[in-house]
Scaffold this active site. Sequence first.
Site, short mmCIF file in Angstrom:
data_model
loop_
_atom_site.label_atom_id
_atom_site.label_comp_id
_atom_site.label_asym_id
_atom_site.label_seq_id
_atom_site.Cartn_x
_atom_site.Cartn_y
_atom_site.Cartn_z
N HIS A 39 85.10 35.14 -1.11
CA HIS A 39 84.95 36.44 -1.78
C HIS A 39 86.29 37.16 -1.82
O HIS A 39 87.05 37.14 -0.86
CB HIS A 39 83.95 37.32 -1.03
CG HIS A 39 82.54 37.10 -1.45
ND1 HIS A 39 81.84 37.99 -2.23
CD2 HIS A 39 81.68 36.08 -1.22
CE1 HIS A 39 80.61 37.54 -2.46
NE2 HIS A 39 80.49 36.37 -1.84
N GLU A 107 81.46 34.64 -9.95
CA GLU A 107 80.79 35.93 -10.09
C GLU A 107 81.85 36.97 -10.46
O GLU A 107 82.96 36.95 -9.93
CB GLU A 107 80.14 36.34 -8.76
CG GLU A 107 79.25 35.28 -8.13
CD GLU A 107 77.79 35.43 -8.53
OE1 GLU A 107 77.51 36.31 -9.37
OE2 GLU A 107 76.95 34.67 -8.02
N GLY A 178 70.72 25.91 -12.24
CA GLY A 178 70.08 25.56 -13.51
C GLY A 178 70.00 24.06 -13.73
O GLY A 178 70.92 23.32 -13.36
#
Length: 332
Positions: A39, A107, A178
């Site tokens: 992050h 992200e 996905g």
Amino acid sequence: MSVHIGYAAMLEQFPPAEAVALAALAEQHGFTGTMATDHFQPWTPSLGQAAHVWSVLGALAERTRGDFGPGVTTPTFRTHPAVVAQASATLASMHPGRHWLGIGSGEAVNEHIVGQYWPEAPDRINRMFEAVELIKKLFAASIAGRDVRHSGPSFKLETTRLWTMPPVAPEVYVATAGPVTARRAGRVADGLITTSGPAERLDALLARFADGARDGGRDVRRMPKILQLHLSWAATDEEAMRNALAEWPIAGMRFGRSDIRSPFEFEQLARTVRPEDFEGRMVVSADPDRHRAEIQRHLDLGFDRIYLHNVGRNQAEWIEVFGREVLPGLRA
């Protein structure tokens, strides 16, 4: 076959030295590897941390003996794939057979900070797979002692090689939720990383990953299927729920979060999360048996490596309880 249950070191939640110490403590209590998050910003301001994952992985590797890797890094915006490949090859050279490389499509909260246009998901996924191609190409050429170049839609690499390279390249795992991306991952990656979800979704994900492996003439049985599992355990159910709401409300956000740019935006959204929002998304309980059943459910689905994240700050207590009461009861 032994069960592989690792520790998820959340670098957006704990200072780096504490995260390393907790990973070492987890290993002492029976956890068998570490996945560290990458992050640049935390999800919410109250989490309060965002250490550089590659710096922490170097320290973590010295304090532990199990496998370790970034779960996951994004070699498409903040960092060029060649630099990620160099960092990964260096760790693999220092710690043979222990390091793996987890790659995701990113992200906005972490990747938009370099000021580039933030593309739609299909473009981000295409960039991710081009990065995987470049990294694996660089690994293979460097092991063979050859220079390599790359010129693709998103990345360029001038003629070069990695001069510090282990005899065996780190395995490259692709993170996805996905089925279409899972099938592509089966064709080109060495393994799959995902997060918890309904059995039907995970069954479909693993099936598409296996289809992709077959498309590429590969043996899916030899390819790791890895899960990061969030949970909230504490001494009482009430404390476990307080921890979930205070520390990890994103587990209760029933919408995509890839395009949200600021921890302060997440903080505003977190105020809408209610206890019932965690239902079916994360086990919040003081009962070790409930957590054991949830972990076992994922093992039974076909995951062979699971890295656990307890969302509360009560890490040492949780590690000791799970090491004693949960891990021994799991079966592969």
